[in-house]
Design a protein around this motif. Structure first.
Motif, mmCIF file in Angstrom:
data_model
loop_
_atom_site.group_PDB
_atom_site.id
_atom_site.type_symbol
_atom_site.label_atom_id
_atom_site.label_comp_id
_atom_site.label_asym_id
_atom_site.label_seq_id
_atom_site.Cartn_x
_atom_site.Cartn_y
_atom_site.Cartn_z
ATOM 1 N N LEU A 182 40.761 37.225 42.866
ATOM 2 C CA LEU A 182 40.990 38.124 41.740
ATOM 3 C C LEU A 182 39.646 38.681 41.265
ATOM 4 C CD1 LEU A 182 43.466 35.970 39.590
ATOM 5 C CD2 LEU A 182 44.013 37.565 41.431
ATOM 6 N N ALA A 183 39.510 39.991 41.263
ATOM 7 C CA ALA A 183 38.298 40.629 40.736
ATOM 8 C C ALA A 183 38.353 40.574 39.216
ATOM 9 C CB ALA A 183 38.200 42.066 41.224
ATOM 10 N N ALA A 184 37.356 39.961 38.609
ATOM 11 C CA ALA A 184 37.370 39.763 37.158
ATOM 12 C C ALA A 184 37.427 41.082 36.401
ATOM 13 C CB ALA A 184 36.138 38.973 36.732
ATOM 14 N N SER A 185 36.880 42.138 36.979
ATOM 15 C CA SER A 185 36.858 43.425 36.281
ATOM 16 C C SER A 185 38.222 44.085 36.215
ATOM 17 C CB SER A 185 35.882 44.377 36.979
ATOM 18 O OG SER A 185 36.309 44.641 38.318
ATOM 19 N N VAL A 186 39.163 43.622 37.036
ATOM 20 C CA VAL A 186 40.465 44.285 37.158
ATOM 21 C C VAL A 186 41.569 43.530 36.429
ATOM 22 C CG1 VAL A 186 42.230 45.033 38.814
ATOM 23 C CG2 VAL A 186 39.799 45.323 39.362
ATOM 24 N N TRP A 187 41.502 42.209 36.450
ATOM 25 C CA TRP A 187 42.608 41.389 35.960
ATOM 26 C C TRP A 187 42.416 40.983 34.507
ATOM 27 C CZ3 TRP A 187 46.900 40.664 38.939
ATOM 28 C CH2 TRP A 187 46.789 41.109 40.263
ATOM 29 N N PRO A 188 43.501 40.607 33.809
ATOM 30 C CA PRO A 188 43.366 40.144 32.428
ATOM 31 C C PRO A 188 42.407 38.972 32.328
ATOM 32 C CG PRO A 188 45.676 40.520 32.959
ATOM 33 C CD PRO A 188 44.914 40.630 34.252
ATOM 34 N N ALA A 189 41.791 38.822 31.174
ATOM 35 C CA ALA A 189 40.765 37.790 30.997
ATOM 36 C C ALA A 189 41.300 36.389 31.269
ATOM 37 C CB ALA A 189 40.201 37.868 29.583
ATOM 38 N N TYR A 241 40.706 49.982 37.805
ATOM 39 C CA TYR A 241 42.000 49.729 38.444
ATOM 40 C C TYR A 241 41.814 49.003 39.778
ATOM 41 C CZ TYR A 241 44.470 52.713 35.110
ATOM 42 O OH TYR A 241 45.024 53.245 33.971
ATOM 43 N N THR A 242 40.636 49.155 40.366
ATOM 44 C CA THR A 242 40.304 48.483 41.618
ATOM 45 C C THR A 242 38.884 47.941 41.497
ATOM 46 O OG1 THR A 242 39.239 50.328 42.787
ATOM 47 C CG2 THR A 242 41.669 50.243 42.814
ATOM 48 N N ALA A 243 38.508 47.068 42.422
ATOM 49 C CA ALA A 243 37.162 46.502 42.402
ATOM 50 C C ALA A 243 36.100 47.563 42.664
ATOM 51 C CB ALA A 243 37.054 45.380 43.435
ATOM 52 N N ASP A 297 45.385 54.765 41.857
ATOM 53 C CA ASP A 297 45.241 53.569 42.692
ATOM 54 C C ASP A 297 45.367 52.315 41.842
ATOM 55 O OD1 ASP A 297 44.649 54.700 45.322
ATOM 56 O OD2 ASP A 297 42.834 55.478 44.375
ATOM 57 N N TYR A 298 45.906 51.259 42.452
ATOM 58 C CA TYR A 298 46.080 49.973 41.782
ATOM 59 C C TYR A 298 45.698 48.842 42.736
ATOM 60 C CZ TYR A 298 48.482 51.974 37.747
ATOM 61 O OH TYR A 298 48.772 52.676 36.608
ATOM 62 N N THR A 299 45.572 47.656 42.156
ATOM 63 C CA THR A 299 45.257 46.434 42.896
ATOM 64 C C THR A 299 46.465 45.516 42.884
ATOM 65 O OG1 THR A 299 42.904 46.556 42.344
ATOM 66 C CG2 THR A 299 43.777 44.384 42.916
ATOM 67 N N VAL A 300 46.760 44.887 44.026
ATOM 68 C CA VAL A 300 47.902 43.988 44.124
ATOM 69 C C VAL A 300 47.470 42.658 44.733
ATOM 70 C CG1 VAL A 300 48.603 44.884 46.394
ATOM 71 C CG2 VAL A 300 50.301 43.755 44.909
ATOM 72 N N ARG A 301 48.094 41.579 44.257
ATOM 73 C CA ARG A 301 47.886 40.251 44.826
ATOM 74 C C ARG A 301 49.219 39.509 44.862
ATOM 75 N NH1 ARG A 301 44.056 42.225 46.472
ATOM 76 N NH2 ARG A 301 41.865 41.666 46.217
ATOM 77 N N MET A 302 49.320 38.541 45.786
ATOM 78 C CA MET A 302 50.495 37.674 45.765
ATOM 79 C C MET A 302 50.368 36.732 44.580
ATOM 80 S SD MET A 302 51.916 36.831 49.553
ATOM 81 C CE MET A 302 50.637 35.705 50.077
ATOM 82 N N ALA A 303 51.458 36.585 43.853
ATOM 83 C CA ALA A 303 51.428 35.786 42.628
ATOM 84 C C ALA A 303 51.987 34.388 42.819
ATOM 85 C CB ALA A 303 52.211 36.500 41.527
ATOM 86 N N ASN A 304 52.886 34.212 43.793
ATOM 87 C CA ASN A 304 53.582 32.935 43.924
ATOM 88 C C ASN A 304 52.869 31.939 44.821
ATOM 89 O OD1 ASN A 304 54.403 34.922 45.938
ATOM 90 N ND2 ASN A 304 55.751 33.305 46.758
#
Length: 513
Positions: free
Chosen positions: A20-27, A275-277, A389-396
């Motif tokens: 997770l890029a810290a600049s993109v995701w919630p704190a 929105y992206t790294a 553009d957006y960033t996506v990651r698997m959450a589960n």
């Protein structure tokens, strides 16, 4: 890993597609010991089991901290140059009663631009005096209602509104404060800005027309002229555009001082986020210092006092604090022929047969993985509208599988229904997985629709390990209830969301298939 040749030039292949890029995701987004995403102490699995998918998840503490940080940064820098500041939260980015309470609780005022937004803010307990009202076509009813309630300021967007606002103010026995929206001829977007003599757009009036409109405002005893308002664009990186716009607005401000005092200057909003790294927005504290220096320098050059400043941040506060969770329904790997001129070394994403040394080589190809989810342009129209553009990651879960270039697609009957144009996920992404798309707080729910009769998703706030619903999702019954041709007797009672996400058992079966 070598980049997939179908990837845009800005998208570097990750060493780990789970990071997770810290600049993109919630704190307060983390990976748990069980490797699933956790938001403010609440696991993604708990959220999806309780509320379903798609689901907007807002990190309340993060949103509050961003609001407080913006206000404190601009208060500090404005005090340094001898003035004050009013910070309005731009409700158009996303508004609910909870968000309105958070913003005012952190010392912000609220900017609205419709009767609906005004009603929500009022219902949330926002004092009318702490609100501003925008809009290029405010109705007579909207103007009258705002004046009647004692709205703090109305932004005049066209000459005809002067008489309309003055009339409403006289009718209610008030002196209504107004600002005048002026097109400075500066348009900024990310790191670029364009300065012209005129702007061809629906908002505001030109610099040359402004003196006449201000004279009209000052001719009415029921109106009080607060100052000029400018807005130069959105998703702005850096202060260059603000520098040019402030210079033009302050030049006009200087000219208008001959006709009376002008206490304020509103420089609008538009502050960008990552929105992206690959995105590198200017930190808020740096922007505050740069803009304050720009205003102070220009006022000194003109020999005028620094007016009180106002700003209208929205995206920069609520955007990064929010993610959207989706369930994966299908995964499709598509082989794409590359342009004939394309040259690359064979790797795991390019067909080696394209590099045959003799004979008739086949065209070079690459694979793009389409991952379809249970939402789409109905809950995030920005990729379709703007190519965002957006960033996506698997959450589960996490995976050690080789990263694969993916395009996250929605379920709507539109080829342009894309949620994430390009990112890398572990190559074993499969039906039943949960995906998290970052930075969806601004203009996603606000622009949401019922296209294909999907219901708008619910919104939950997470804080300290707890989740609470702050916006109910729409069920099939909600959608049917709006159609007077459908009798209530023909509807079966149901609380199922209109997007009909798979139940946990169905999701497990999908993973196993």
């Amino acid at each position: 890993m070598t980049a997939n040749p179908l990837a845009p030039s800005w998208l570097a292949p990750p060493a780990d597609a789970n990071d997770l890029a810290a600049s993109v995701w919630p704190a307060n987004a983390r990976r748990s010991a069980a490797d699933e995403l956790v938001f403010a102490g609440v696991p993604a699995s708990v959220l999806t089991e309780r509320f379903g998918t798609p689901l907007y998840v807002v990190d309340e503490a993060d949103a509050r901290a961003r609001a407080r940080g913006f206000r404190e940064a601009f208060e500090r820098e404005c005090a340094r140059i001898g003035t004050g500041v009013t910070v309005y939260y731009a409700a158009k980015a996303f508004l609910s009663s909870a968000v309105a309470e958070w913003m005012t609780g952190e010392g912000l005022s609220v900017d609205v631009c419709s009767a609906g937004e005004f009603a929500v803010a009022l219902a949330a307990g926002v004092a009318p005096a702490r609100m501003g009202f925008h809009g290029n076509n405010k109705s007579l009813v909207e103007i009258d209602t705002a004046v009647e309630h004692g709205i703090g300021a109305i932004v005049v967007d066209s000459p005809i509104e002067v008489e309309r606002i003055a009339s409403a103010a006289e009718r209610h026995g008030r002196v209504q404060a107004v600002r005048l929206r002026v097109n400075s001829g500066v348009h900024a977007h990310t790191h670029d800005f364009l300065a012209t003599a005129h702007e061809d757009q629906k908002f505001g009036i030109s610099l040359t027309e402004a003196p006449g409109v201000v004279a009209s405002i000052r001719s009415h005893s029921s109106l009080r002229f607060l100052g000029l308002h400018g807005h130069i664009g959105s998703q702005i990186f850096g202060a260059d555009g603000f520098e040019e716009s402030a210079a033009r607005l302050l030049g006009l401000h200087h000219e208008l001082l001959a006709g009376g005092a002008i206490p304020e200057l509103n420089l609008g909003g538009g502050f960008g986020i990552a929105y992206t790294a690959a995105d590198d927005p200017t930190p808020v504290d740096v922007l505050a210092r740069q803009i304050a220096d720009i205003v102070a320098s220009e006022c000194a050059r003109l020999g005028i006092a620094v007016p009180r400043l106002a700003f209208e941040p929205g995206r920069v506060i609520i955007g990064p604090s929010t993610v959207t969770l989706y369930a994966v329904g299908t995964v499709k790997r598509v082989t794409v022929a590359l342009p004939a001129a394309f040259e690359t070394a064979p790797d795991d994403s390019t067909d080696p047969s394209a590099h045959a040394a003799a004979g008739h080589p086949e065209p070079a190809t690459a694979v793009r993985t389409y991952v379809s989810v249970d939402g789409g342009m109905s809950d995030n129209a920005r990729p379709a509208l703007y190519g965002a553009d957006y960033t996506v990651r698997m959450a589960n879960r996490v995976s050690a599988a080789q990263p694969a270039l993916v395009r996250v697609a929605g379920k709507h009957c539109e080829s342009g229904d894309i949620v994430v144009h390009a990112d890398y996920l572990p190559g074993d992404v499969e039906p039943g997985d949960t995906l998290a798309v970052a930075a969806t707080g601004a203009y996603c729910w606000s622009l949401s629709s019922n296209y294909n009769y999907l219901g708008r998703p619910p919104i939950v706030a997470v804080k300290g390990g707890a989740a609470r619903l702050i916006m109910r999702g729409e069920s099939i019954d909600d959608l049917l209830a709006r159609d007077p041709g459908i009798g209530s007797a023909t509807r079966k009672a149901s609380t199922a969301p209109a997007h009909a996400e798979p139940a946990p058992a169905q999701a497990a079966a999908q993973r196993a298939s």
